[in-house]
Design an enzyme around this catalytic site. Structure first.
Site, mmCIF file in Angstrom:
data_model
loop_
_atom_site.group_PDB
_atom_site.id
_atom_site.type_symbol
_atom_site.label_atom_id
_atom_site.label_comp_id
_atom_site.label_asym_id
_atom_site.label_seq_id
_atom_site.Cartn_x
_atom_site.Cartn_y
_atom_site.Cartn_z
ATOM 1 N N CYS A 130 36.000 43.539 38.055
ATOM 2 C CA CYS A 130 35.526 42.798 39.153
ATOM 3 C C CYS A 130 36.646 43.494 39.943
ATOM 4 C CB CYS A 130 35.386 41.708 38.866
ATOM 5 S SG CYS A 130 36.114 40.463 37.893
ATOM 6 N N HIS A 243 36.269 35.891 44.182
ATOM 7 C CA HIS A 243 37.576 36.775 43.965
ATOM 8 C C HIS A 243 38.181 36.815 45.446
ATOM 9 C CE1 HIS A 243 37.236 36.802 39.961
ATOM 10 N NE2 HIS A 243 37.256 37.820 39.217
HETATM 11 C C1 2RA Z 1 38.382 37.852 35.248
HETATM 12 N N1 2RA Z 1 38.418 40.117 36.213
HETATM 13 O O1 2RA Z 1 38.715 37.808 36.551
HETATM 14 C C2 2RA Z 1 38.550 39.367 34.970
HETATM 15 C C3 2RA Z 1 37.832 38.908 33.835
HETATM 16 N N2 2RA Z 1 35.954 39.707 34.091
HETATM 17 O O2 2RA Z 1 38.669 37.443 34.780
#
Ligand code: 2RA
EC number: 1.2.1.11
Length: 340
Positions: A130, A243
């Site tokens: 991601c 994110h």
């Molecule tokens: C996380 N990118 O954010 C890693 C797995 N999705 O934990």
């Protein structure tokens, strides 16, 4: 005429989003099946205005099915993805299992859709991590214009990246802090995430970096350009979904912030919200449910000859996982299967 599509891991956060996005984007589906482990058998899952009941992955025959979107861990993928692929069903896998396999294309459609033709070696296509997906969407148009030499990225990753357990942990810890008497003490954990940040995602490697940081380096090189130097610090933050990334980019050629902003504004998958005023930028809460990779705080880095800083935010369950997988299926349909 559409496709027969299987969603594997349909009861998880990403699996559910895959079904939502297949419906939202009206992916041409003739038949769809939601697959999960036997313990979840019969679980009701929404697919648009329909309700699917999960079927048993372990006994499912993929013969005659066109595409399988996998949203299960590497262990289950190792067992079932080869079965699906051998049955002639093209696997789009969200786990990390095949991402670094030279015989499996790792695809972000806005960046390297042409690489999709490599699927035929194993009948498998890999979906990136991601934190990588949103970053390469931002980097690609700038790299095309001024050739990126080096990227320094710090991530602020939501707890949903760690699955349902991550979400529950933040929720339970927050409740126990606000209502210490009413709530059972949260399960023991190494570091508290509520009202805290944790500079550790996945396992530590020999050189002191974490595997999450290694993934961003390896995947950016595979998807965009192996010559680009990347260094990452990946941090878990007390946010449920979305994110965020602070990205510093050094270019071979000069690129000023105004041109960078104009290029990004015109680039696929990107929404620029960038005003030098209160609220003139995107925060993770605002990206949830959206398809876009949002970019803000675009500015020159005057400490190096050709540098730009920017802020990048995206829904990690969507562009970071389910949306990218469905977009790969769309490219597969348009360029390879050509049924829809
Ligand atoms: C996380 N990118 O954010 C890693 C797995 N999705 O934990």
């Amino acid at each position: 005429m559409g496709y027969k599509v299987a969603v594997v891991g349909a009861t998880g956060n990403v699996g559910r989003e895959m079904l939502n996005i297949l419906d939202e984007r009206q992916f041409p589906v003739d038949e769809i099946v939601a697959l999960a482990s036997r313990k979840s058998l019969g679980t009701e899952i929404s697919f648009g205005d329909k309700t699917l009941k999960t079927k048993d992955l372990d006994t499912f025959d993929f013969t005659g099915w066109d595409i399988a979107l996998f949203a299960v861990g590497s262990e289950a993928t190792k067992i079932y993805a080869p079965k699906a692929a051998a049955a002639g069903c093209i696997v789009i896998d969200n786990s990390s299992l095949y991402r670094y396999d030279p015989d499996v294309p790792l695809i972000v459609p806005e960046v390297n859709a042409d690489a999709i033709h490599g699927y035929s070696k194993k009948n498998i296509i890999a979906n990136p991590n991601c934190s990588t997906a949103q970053m390469v969407v931002a980097l690609k148009p700038l790299h095309d214009r001024a050739r990126i030499k080096r990227v320094v990225v710090s991530t602020y990753q939501s707890v949903s990246g760690a699955g349902k357990e991550g979400i529950d942990e933040l929720w339970d810890q927050t409740k126990s802090i606000y209502n210490p008497t009413d709530n059972k003490p949260p399960k023991k954990f190494t570091k508290q995430i509520a009202f805290n940040v944790i500079p550790h995602i996945d396992v530590f490697l020999e050189d002191g970096s974490t595997k999450e940081e290694w993934k961003m380096v390896a995947e950016t090189k595979k998807i965009l350009d192996p010559k680009i130097k990347v260094t990452a610090t990946c941090v878990r933050v007390p946010v449920f979904v979305g994110h965020s990334e602070s990205i510093n980019i050094e270019f071979e050629d000069h690129l000023d912030e105004a041109e960078a902003r104009d290029i990004l504004r015109e680039s696929p998958g990107i929404m620029v919200i960038d005003k030098r005023e209160n609220g003139g930028y995107v925060t993770p809460i605002e990206c949830v449910g959206d398809y876009a990779t949002f970019i803000s705080r675009i500015r020159q880095d005057s400490t190096i000859e050709n540098g730009i800083n920017l802020w990048c935010v995206s829904d990690n369950l969507r562009k970071g996982a389910a949306l990218n997988a469905v977009q790969i299926a769309e490219v597969l349909g348009q360029r390879v299967l050509k049924k829809g």
